[in-house]
Design an enzyme around this catalytic site. Structure first.
Site, PDB file in Angstrom:
ATOM      1  N   HIS A   1       3.238   3.401  12.618  1.00 22.17           N
ATOM      2  CA  HIS A   1       2.194   4.433  12.759  1.00 22.17           C
ATOM      3  C   HIS A   1       2.640   5.598  13.645  1.00 22.17           C
ATOM      4  O   HIS A   1       1.794   6.210  14.306  1.00 22.17           O
ATOM      5  CB  HIS A   1       0.898   3.844  13.341  1.00 22.17           C
TER       6      HIS A   1
ATOM      7  N   GLU B   1      -5.219   1.673   2.595  1.00 20.95           N
ATOM      8  CA  GLU B   1      -5.156   0.497   3.454  1.00 20.95           C
ATOM      9  C   GLU B   1      -5.358   0.907   4.901  1.00 20.95           C
ATOM     10  O   GLU B   1      -6.005   0.213   5.680  1.00 20.95           O
ATOM     11  CB  GLU B   1      -3.795  -0.208   3.301  1.00 20.95           C
ATOM     12  N   GLU B   2      -4.783   2.056   5.265  1.00 20.09           N
ATOM     13  CA  GLU B   2      -4.746   2.436   6.682  1.00 20.09           C
ATOM     14  C   GLU B   2      -6.101   2.801   7.254  1.00 20.09           C
ATOM     15  O   GLU B   2      -6.354   2.571   8.425  1.00 20.09           O
ATOM     16  CB  GLU B   2      -3.767   3.605   6.892  1.00 20.09           C
TER      17      GLU B   2
ATOM     18  N   HIS C   1       0.818  -1.220   0.000  1.00 25.12           N
ATOM     19  CA  HIS C   1       0.000   0.000   0.000  1.00 25.12           C
ATOM     20  C   HIS C   1       0.845   1.260   0.000  1.00 25.12           C
ATOM     21  O   HIS C   1       1.817   1.378   0.732  1.00 25.12           O
ATOM     22  CB  HIS C   1      -1.048   0.005   1.111  1.00 25.12           C
TER      23      HIS C   1
ATOM     24  N   ASP D   1       3.678  -6.159   3.468  1.00 25.85           N
ATOM     25  CA  ASP D   1       3.238  -5.068   4.357  1.00 25.85           C
ATOM     26  C   ASP D   1       3.647  -5.356   5.796  1.00 25.85           C
ATOM     27  O   ASP D   1       2.841  -5.249   6.717  1.00 25.85           O
ATOM     28  CB  ASP D   1       1.713  -4.883   4.239  1.00 25.85           C
TER      29      ASP D   1
HETATM   30 ZN    ZN Z   1       0.732  -1.329   6.326  1.00 27.43          ZN
END
Ligand code: ZN
Length: 472
Positions: free
Chosen positions: A424, A318-319, A272, A346
């Site tokens: 993140h 995706e997030e 992603h 990922d």
């Molecule tokens: Zn990811």
């Protein structure tokens, strides 16, 4: 297997076979694997390009100007690297904007807290939200409290890390669990095993009929501090001020490019392109994009043309929604039967140690065993690079809907020792990426892609039987 002195005549023969579109016999595939390994481990293309994505484009939440910039960047890179059918496939995505935010401990003494609002959260009322904190270590501890202890308060879930799935449940479901008990806000201990005062964001969710309370993550240090004070019987009060907004859906796109095969089938390689709106999305999932993209670029540069088309898809959103993954499966529904496999990367840039298989349809141990026998052949070619694990713990979020649509999925399974330390967070930046590991990961993915695309057997041949069919 070809011995060293027969390698060059074999390579010439392999080249001739590939030029004429015939699949390479097994010993020629061995020779190709050796060429991929030699060239891949030497290449710094993935590292250079990742540096450009991280430093020149930066973070790129779907629907943001950063993502749009990444689209232009990825299209230009794929074209420059000789991909075919390079295109942006439109996908409307949710648009969430963080704006300004802060959290302060007011009682028992003033202190600014290290926080990040959770993605998709609603804002606090204008001027902020000030409330006493009730701290718990788990959903069960919250359940055990009387309503009066929770109503009108901010619930802090200070749940220690066990795994991304288990601890992530507080990020995803904490707001609903707290609001159901009458809380006015929720704070969570960041979903990470360790930290250096680093808050970690990520998606949260609301539920129909449950009040939508603002939600934020604190650094491990600050969550622990509030919890300790509360446990000592101190009155703990926090002011939360979040100015985030959920705006109407915005246009976005999946980026697609191909290395055409000699036959009609397709092997999808995905990652992603979107990231959270802090840091640079270097490990999540800039490296994944570079691993799949440069793997195919490497095959292209070596003149290798397997029987199946290798299609690289850089997914959006995706997030915070997985609209990119769902849109791909929908838009390409008619050609999903021609997909021999879908592979996703990922999990950051820890070394790839294996692949994880996800077969669509009902569980069938016999088919799974045959698919794993197929993967054992893949493992044989990858073992010299340290790839020894073949597990069955799912494939990837982006390719999930495609797998659901009947395509077998594989996820690259990485050494995850330090992935969640920066995941993140503002610390997910290019400086954490080890170039030699990235080159090795690209090489592994290139070999896997080549073998999946050229093996006469297809992973898709091992699907659970259709209605009426008997299991062999
Ligand atoms: Zn990811």
């Amino acid at each position: 297997m070809a011995s060293r002195h027969t390698l060059f005549p074999l390579l010439a023969l392999a080249g001739a076979c590939l030029l004429h579109g015939a699949p390479a016999p097994p010993d020629l595939r061995e020779a190709a694997v050796r060429r991929i390994t030699e060239a891949g481990l030497r290449s710094d293309a993935a590292y250079r390009n990742l540096g450009s994505l991280c430093d020149q484009v930066g973070h790129r939440l779907a629907g943001s100007p950063g993502y749009d910039k990444a689209v232009t960047w990825a299209l230009a890179l794929m074209k420059a690297e000789g991909f075919t059918n390079v295109r942006a496939e439109p996908v409307p995505v949710p648009r969430w904007v963080r704006n300004t935010e802060r959290a302060d401990m007011i009682l028992p003494r003033p202190q600014a807290l290290s926080m990040l609002g959770l993605g998709l959260s609603d804002p606090t009322p204008e001027g902020g939200l000030t409330a006493d904190v009730v701290a718990v270590g788990s959903f069960d501890e919250l359940k055990a409290l009387p309503d009066a202890a929770v109503r009108g308060r901010i619930v802090l879930f200070d749940a220690p890390w066990t795994s991304y799935g288990a601890t992530g449940a507080y990020r995803w479901g904490g707001a609903v669990a707290a609001a159901r008990r009458g809380a006015v806000g929720v704070l969570i201990r960041s979903v990470a095993p360790s930290g250096l005062d680093t808050p970690h964001t990520g998606s949260m969710a609301y539920a129909e009929g449950v009040p939508r309370i603002p939600a934020a993550a604190l650094s491990l240090e600050d969550a622990s501090l509030l919890h300790r004070l509360y446990a000592r019987g101190e009155r703990v009060q926090v002011r939360l001020k979040m100015n985030c907004r959920t705006l109407p859906d915005a246009p976005s796109a999946n980026i697609v490019g191909e290395l055409p095969g000699t036959g009609p089938e397709i092997v999808l390689l995905g990652a992603h392109l979107d990231s959270w709106d802090v840091g640079q999305g270097a490990q999540d999932d800039g490296v994944g994009c570079m691993i799949v993209l440069e793997a195919v670029h490497l095959l292209h540069d070596l003149g290798l043309r397997p029987r199946r088309t290798l299609r690289v898809v850089l997914f959006t959103n995706e997030e915070n929604g997985n609209r990119g993954g769902r849109s791909y499966a929908e838009t390409h529904r008619a050609e999903l039967p021609r997909h021999a496999a879908a592979v996703e990367s990922d999990e950051g840039n820890g070394l790839i140690q294996g692949f994880s298989l996800e077969l669509p349809g009902p569980e069938d141990p016999a088919r799974l065993a045959r698919a794993q026998a197929f993967l054992a052949r893949l493992k044989l070619s990858l073992a010299p690079l340290g790839v020894t694990r073949m597990t069955g713990r799912g494939s990837g979020v982006d390719i999930g809907p495609t797998v659901h649509g009947g395509v077998p999925g594989l996820g690259s399974d990485h050494d995850g020792a330090h992935y969640f330390d920066i995941h993140h967070s503002r610390a997910d930046t290019f400086d954490k990426v080890r170039p030699e590991d990235l080159a090795k990961n690209v090489t592994i993915m290139a070999i896997a892609a080549y073998l999946l695309a050229d093996d006469p057997d297809r992973l898709a041949d091992f699907l659970p039987p259709a209605e009426g069919e008997t299991t062999p």
